[in-house]
Scaffold this motif. Structure first.
Motif, PDB file in Angstrom:
ATOM      1  N   GLN A 252      44.690  37.857  35.176  1.00 26.04           N
ATOM      2  CA  GLN A 252      45.893  38.586  34.772  1.00 26.04           C
ATOM      3  C   GLN A 252      45.733  39.275  33.418  1.00 26.04           C
ATOM      4  O   GLN A 252      46.488  40.204  33.088  1.00 26.04           O
ATOM      5  CB  GLN A 252      47.090  37.632  34.726  1.00 26.04           C
ATOM      6  CG  GLN A 252      47.590  37.234  36.115  1.00 26.04           C
ATOM      7  CD  GLN A 252      48.638  36.139  36.077  1.00 26.04           C
ATOM      8  OE1 GLN A 252      49.114  35.761  34.998  1.00 26.04           O
ATOM      9  NE2 GLN A 252      48.998  35.617  37.233  1.00 26.04           N
ATOM     10  N   ARG A 253      44.742  38.843  32.642  1.00 29.91           N
ATOM     11  CA  ARG A 253      44.524  39.457  31.322  1.00 29.91           C
ATOM     12  C   ARG A 253      43.791  40.794  31.423  1.00 29.91           C
ATOM     13  O   ARG A 253      43.782  41.573  30.481  1.00 29.91           O
ATOM     14  CB  ARG A 253      43.671  38.532  30.443  1.00 29.91           C
ATOM     15  CG  ARG A 253      44.256  37.177  30.154  1.00 29.91           C
ATOM     16  CD  ARG A 253      43.264  36.446  29.252  1.00 29.91           C
ATOM     17  NE  ARG A 253      43.598  35.062  29.051  1.00 29.91           N
ATOM     18  CZ  ARG A 253      42.809  34.196  28.427  1.00 29.91           C
ATOM     19  NH1 ARG A 253      41.639  34.603  27.935  1.00 29.91           N
ATOM     20  NH2 ARG A 253      43.174  32.940  28.281  1.00 29.91           N
ATOM     21  N   VAL A 254      43.115  41.026  32.537  1.00 27.80           N
ATOM     22  CA  VAL A 254      42.200  42.162  32.632  1.00 27.80           C
ATOM     23  C   VAL A 254      42.534  43.007  33.857  1.00 27.80           C
ATOM     24  O   VAL A 254      43.362  42.643  34.689  1.00 27.80           O
ATOM     25  CB  VAL A 254      40.740  41.667  32.721  1.00 27.80           C
ATOM     26  CG1 VAL A 254      40.324  40.968  31.433  1.00 27.80           C
ATOM     27  CG2 VAL A 254      40.542  40.747  33.917  1.00 27.80           C
ATOM     28  N   ASP A 255      41.867  44.146  33.954  1.00 29.67           N
ATOM     29  CA  ASP A 255      42.040  45.042  35.102  1.00 29.67           C
ATOM     30  C   ASP A 255      41.093  44.588  36.216  1.00 29.67           C
ATOM     31  O   ASP A 255      39.997  45.117  36.380  1.00 29.67           O
ATOM     32  CB  ASP A 255      41.738  46.480  34.672  1.00 29.67           C
ATOM     33  CG  ASP A 255      41.910  47.465  35.834  1.00 29.67           C
ATOM     34  OD1 ASP A 255      42.628  47.116  36.795  1.00 29.67           O
ATOM     35  OD2 ASP A 255      41.319  48.555  35.772  1.00 29.67           O
ATOM     36  N   PHE A 256      41.530  43.591  36.965  1.00 37.76           N
ATOM     37  CA  PHE A 256      40.693  43.008  38.021  1.00 37.76           C
ATOM     38  C   PHE A 256      40.866  43.852  39.284  1.00 37.76           C
ATOM     39  O   PHE A 256      41.935  43.856  39.907  1.00 37.76           O
ATOM     40  CB  PHE A 256      41.104  41.562  38.277  1.00 37.76           C
ATOM     41  CG  PHE A 256      40.176  40.825  39.211  1.00 37.76           C
ATOM     42  CD1 PHE A 256      38.926  40.397  38.774  1.00 37.76           C
ATOM     43  CD2 PHE A 256      40.550  40.565  40.519  1.00 37.76           C
ATOM     44  CE1 PHE A 256      38.079  39.723  39.626  1.00 37.76           C
ATOM     45  CE2 PHE A 256      39.709  39.887  41.379  1.00 37.76           C
ATOM     46  CZ  PHE A 256      38.464  39.467  40.936  1.00 37.76           C
ATOM     47  N   ARG A 257      39.811  44.554  39.668  1.00 35.73           N
ATOM     48  CA  ARG A 257      39.883  45.470  40.812  1.00 35.73           C
ATOM     49  C   ARG A 257      39.426  44.739  42.072  1.00 35.73           C
ATOM     50  O   ARG A 257      38.222  44.540  42.287  1.00 35.73           O
ATOM     51  CB  ARG A 257      39.000  46.693  40.551  1.00 35.73           C
ATOM     52  CG  ARG A 257      39.396  47.457  39.304  1.00 35.73           C
ATOM     53  CD  ARG A 257      38.381  48.522  38.965  1.00 35.73           C
ATOM     54  NE  ARG A 257      38.596  49.062  37.636  1.00 35.73           N
ATOM     55  CZ  ARG A 257      37.727  49.858  37.016  1.00 35.73           C
ATOM     56  NH1 ARG A 257      36.611  50.227  37.613  1.00 35.73           N
ATOM     57  NH2 ARG A 257      38.003  50.289  35.791  1.00 35.73           N
ATOM     58  N   PHE A 258      40.406  44.377  42.870  1.00 38.97           N
ATOM     59  CA  PHE A 258      40.130  43.536  44.037  1.00 38.97           C
ATOM     60  C   PHE A 258      40.798  44.114  45.275  1.00 38.97           C
ATOM     61  O   PHE A 258      41.986  44.458  45.253  1.00 38.97           O
ATOM     62  CB  PHE A 258      40.649  42.117  43.781  1.00 38.97           C
ATOM     63  CG  PHE A 258      40.584  41.216  44.988  1.00 38.97           C
ATOM     64  CD1 PHE A 258      39.372  40.877  45.556  1.00 38.97           C
ATOM     65  CD2 PHE A 258      41.753  40.711  45.552  1.00 38.97           C
ATOM     66  CE1 PHE A 258      39.308  40.044  46.669  1.00 38.97           C
ATOM     67  CE2 PHE A 258      41.710  39.877  46.658  1.00 38.97           C
ATOM     68  CZ  PHE A 258      40.483  39.549  47.219  1.00 38.97           C
ATOM     69  N   LEU A 259      40.027  44.247  46.343  1.00 34.91           N
ATOM     70  CA  LEU A 259      40.547  44.708  47.624  1.00 34.91           C
ATOM     71  C   LEU A 259      40.376  43.590  48.640  1.00 34.91           C
ATOM     72  O   LEU A 259      39.246  43.206  48.959  1.00 34.91           O
ATOM     73  CB  LEU A 259      39.793  45.954  48.089  1.00 34.91           C
ATOM     74  CG  LEU A 259      39.856  47.184  47.165  1.00 34.91           C
ATOM     75  CD1 LEU A 259      38.988  48.301  47.719  1.00 34.91           C
ATOM     76  CD2 LEU A 259      41.294  47.649  46.982  1.00 34.91           C
ATOM     77  N   LYS A 260      41.494  43.045  49.134  1.00 34.65           N
ATOM     78  CA  LYS A 260      41.394  41.954  50.100  1.00 34.65           C
ATOM     79  C   LYS A 260      41.479  42.496  51.529  1.00 34.65           C
ATOM     80  O   LYS A 260      41.889  43.634  51.766  1.00 34.65           O
ATOM     81  CB  LYS A 260      42.490  40.917  49.858  1.00 34.65           C
ATOM     82  CG  LYS A 260      43.890  41.355  50.216  1.00 34.65           C
ATOM     83  CD  LYS A 260      44.864  40.192  50.018  1.00 34.65           C
ATOM     84  CE  LYS A 260      46.285  40.612  50.414  1.00 34.65           C
ATOM     85  NZ  LYS A 260      47.232  39.482  50.263  1.00 34.65           N
ATOM     86  N   GLY A 261      41.093  41.655  52.454  1.00 36.48           N
ATOM     87  CA  GLY A 261      41.110  42.053  53.860  1.00 36.48           C
ATOM     88  C   GLY A 261      40.023  43.042  54.203  1.00 36.48           C
ATOM     89  O   GLY A 261      40.121  43.769  55.196  1.00 36.48           O
ATOM     90  N   GLU A 262      38.954  43.109  53.391  1.00 35.46           N
ATOM     91  CA  GLU A 262      37.852  44.041  53.645  1.00 35.46           C
ATOM     92  C   GLU A 262      36.589  43.266  54.026  1.00 35.46           C
ATOM     93  O   GLU A 262      35.808  42.851  53.166  1.00 35.46           O
ATOM     94  CB  GLU A 262      37.593  44.918  52.416  1.00 35.46           C
ATOM     95  CG  GLU A 262      38.750  45.838  52.092  1.00 35.46           C
ATOM     96  CD  GLU A 262      38.299  47.244  51.701  1.00 35.46           C
ATOM     97  OE1 GLU A 262      37.131  47.589  51.952  1.00 35.46           O
ATOM     98  OE2 GLU A 262      39.132  47.983  51.160  1.00 35.46           O
ATOM     99  N   ARG A 263      36.427  43.056  55.295  1.00 37.21           N
ATOM    100  CA  ARG A 263      35.217  42.401  55.803  1.00 37.21           C
ATOM    101  C   ARG A 263      34.096  43.435  55.877  1.00 37.21           C
ATOM    102  O   ARG A 263      34.203  44.444  56.600  1.00 37.21           O
ATOM    103  CB  ARG A 263      35.477  41.811  57.187  1.00 37.21           C
ATOM    104  CG  ARG A 263      34.261  41.119  57.801  1.00 37.21           C
ATOM    105  CD  ARG A 263      34.576  40.629  59.211  1.00 37.21           C
ATOM    106  NE  ARG A 263      33.413  40.030  59.830  1.00 37.21           N
ATOM    107  CZ  ARG A 263      33.072  38.752  59.708  1.00 37.21           C
ATOM    108  NH1 ARG A 263      33.832  37.937  58.986  1.00 37.21           N
ATOM    109  NH2 ARG A 263      32.002  38.284  60.293  1.00 37.21           N
TER     110      ARG A 263
END
Length: 452
Positions: A252-263
């Motif tokens: 939450q402190r940083v710009d965490f670039r995460f894409l879920k549901g991507e197999r």
């Protein structure tokens, strides 16, 4: 006369202490020999990281035998520390840390003991340049190893980018794409933020990877480790919930670039050195890729009639969702035992644990002790030498020593391991082969000493 009496009393006291000392040593060696016999159930020896003891330097202090979370991996015999249950060792390395004379170092099992593994360089790079593997997929267990490797992979990628110099055009091409949001993937992502790399992290599931699927309150970290962005995390023991909460706090402190549901379905490297990563939802481009997908893969099925019924499952997330149920757990590893105990702890459940062997051989010592207590108190029933042969809507047909018994049943959990993603790795061109991980284990140990 008085002197003789005093001398006799002193001699008697010394003799009593010596007798107690030798009796203690004898009992200790009896326990050690019993542990050795137990270890013969798995005579192939250590499977991965394990301690190597130099008897020439060992002073017999027994400190190493008392710190291992896995129980009797080490014991004292003839005044020296010896390995009696090497197969239990998963590389905590606490024994090496506590040895006052440096007589223990952590090494890896020989290639003949290890399985076929992806070829990895000392920088965790595969046979494909700029395609890295971090975490247990490369052969090393433990969350702290995955965290260290994820960080190290991104350091290598960042150093190469710096060495090339000049601007990096095409903002739609990531400097690094990270596959997997478990311990290695999160560590790699946070390091990418620290090194100011253009990155993205993909996962078919949620943040946390396999850790998020562990049973509640499972102990997942047993020694300090350095997290990117945060720094040295000094707490020596961490549960699943605490680790997930900590990750969320840092993310939450940083710009965490995460894409879920991507197999991820394919990874191809073009003539220009750019990777094309195709997922079920998108198409991405990157100069480097870190695979942090773990090795459990898809759950292994038994091939039993009725296994496709909705009541048959392969992962247990929250045991407290199941109460007043008749439950069968199948398996003989820590996951099966922990799931069975977690379910047996819930109100009104009747839990049976089925295992195809005659005894548990590879479960952690703390799990073995807890399981004995559960069985003794009647909270849980264990049926050895048994195999399910059919699942039906309200029962399980269980084969035991040639006879079939019908168990009333509401739910079944199967813990038979997973199908590793070997086929996927070979499809994208990664080379495999027997790998000598001894130097790798030594490198991990050196890294830990530098961080200490």
């Amino acid at each position: 006369m008085d002197n003789l009496i005093s001398f006799g009393l002193a001699a008697g006291i010394i003799l009593a202490f010596l007798l107690l000392h030798f009796r203690k040593i004898r009992k200790q060696e009896e326990r050690t020999r019993a542990a050795v016999e137990k270890g013969k159930l798995h005579s192939e020896g250590p499977r991965a990281q394990h301690p190597q003891i130099d008897a020439n330097y060992c002073i017999g202090c027994a400190a190493c035998t008392q710190v291992c979370p896995e129980g009797d991996v080490l014991a004292m015999l003839g005044g020296k520390a010896v390995i009696v249950n090497g197969y239990k060792c998963i590389g905590h390395s606490l024994c090496a840390e506590v040895c006052p004379v440096g007589a223990i170092k952590m090494v890896m099992a020989s290639p003949s003991v290890g399985a076929d593994l992806p070829f990895l360089s000392p920088e965790y790079e595969t046979s494909i340049k700029n395609l890295f593997i971090a975490g247990e997929l490369g052969g090393l267990a433990l969350i702290k190893n995955a965290i260290n490797q994820g960080r190290s992979c991104v350091d290598t990628i960042a150093s190469r980018a710096t060495a090339l110099g000049g601007p990096r055009p095409a903002s739609d091409i990531y400097d690094v794409l990270i596959v997997g949001a478990g311990p290695a993937g999160i560590s790699a992502s946070l390091r990418a933020i620290e090194r100011k790399l253009n990155y993205v992290t993909l996962d078919e599931g949620e943040i946390g990877g396999t850790v998020a699927k562990y049973p509640r309150q499972k102990l997942v970290l047993t020694s300090p480790v350095e997290f990117p962005v945060y720094g040295k995390f000094k707490k020596s023991e961490l549960s699943k919930e605490e680790l997930l909460a900590f990750w969320n706090q840092v993310i939450q402190r940083v710009d965490f670039r995460f894409l879920k549901g991507e197999r991820v379905e394919s990874i191809d490297k073009g003539p220009d050195g750019i990777f094309t990563i195709v997922s079920a939802k998108n198409r991405h481009s990157a100069r480097a890729v870190v695979l942090a997908i773990g090795k459990s893969g898809s759950p292994r099925k038994l091939g039993v009639k009725g296994e496709d019924l909705p009541k048959v499952m392969y992962r247990l997330i929250e045991a407290d969702h199941y109460v007043h149920k008749r439950i069968l757990v199948v398996g003989g590893g820590d996951s099966a035992v922990e799931a069975a105990m977690g379910l047996a702890h819930q109100v009104g459940n009747t839990v049976t644990l089925s295992y195809r062997q005659a005894a548990f051989g590879r479960i952690k010592e703390r799990n073995a002790r807890r399981l004995e207590e559960f069985v003794r108190k009647g909270k849980l029933k264990v049926i050895f030498n048994s195999n399910p042969v059919e699942f039906i809507s309200d029962a399980v047909m269980l084969e035991t020593k040639g006879s079939i018994q019908k168990l009333p049943n509401d739910y079944v959990w199967i813990f038979a391991g997973g199908e590793p993603p070997t086929a996927f790795l070979k499809k994208i061109g990664i080379a495999f082969g027997p790998t000598d991980l001894t130097s790798e284990g030594g490198k991990v140990r050196e890294l830990e000493l530098v961080q200490a």
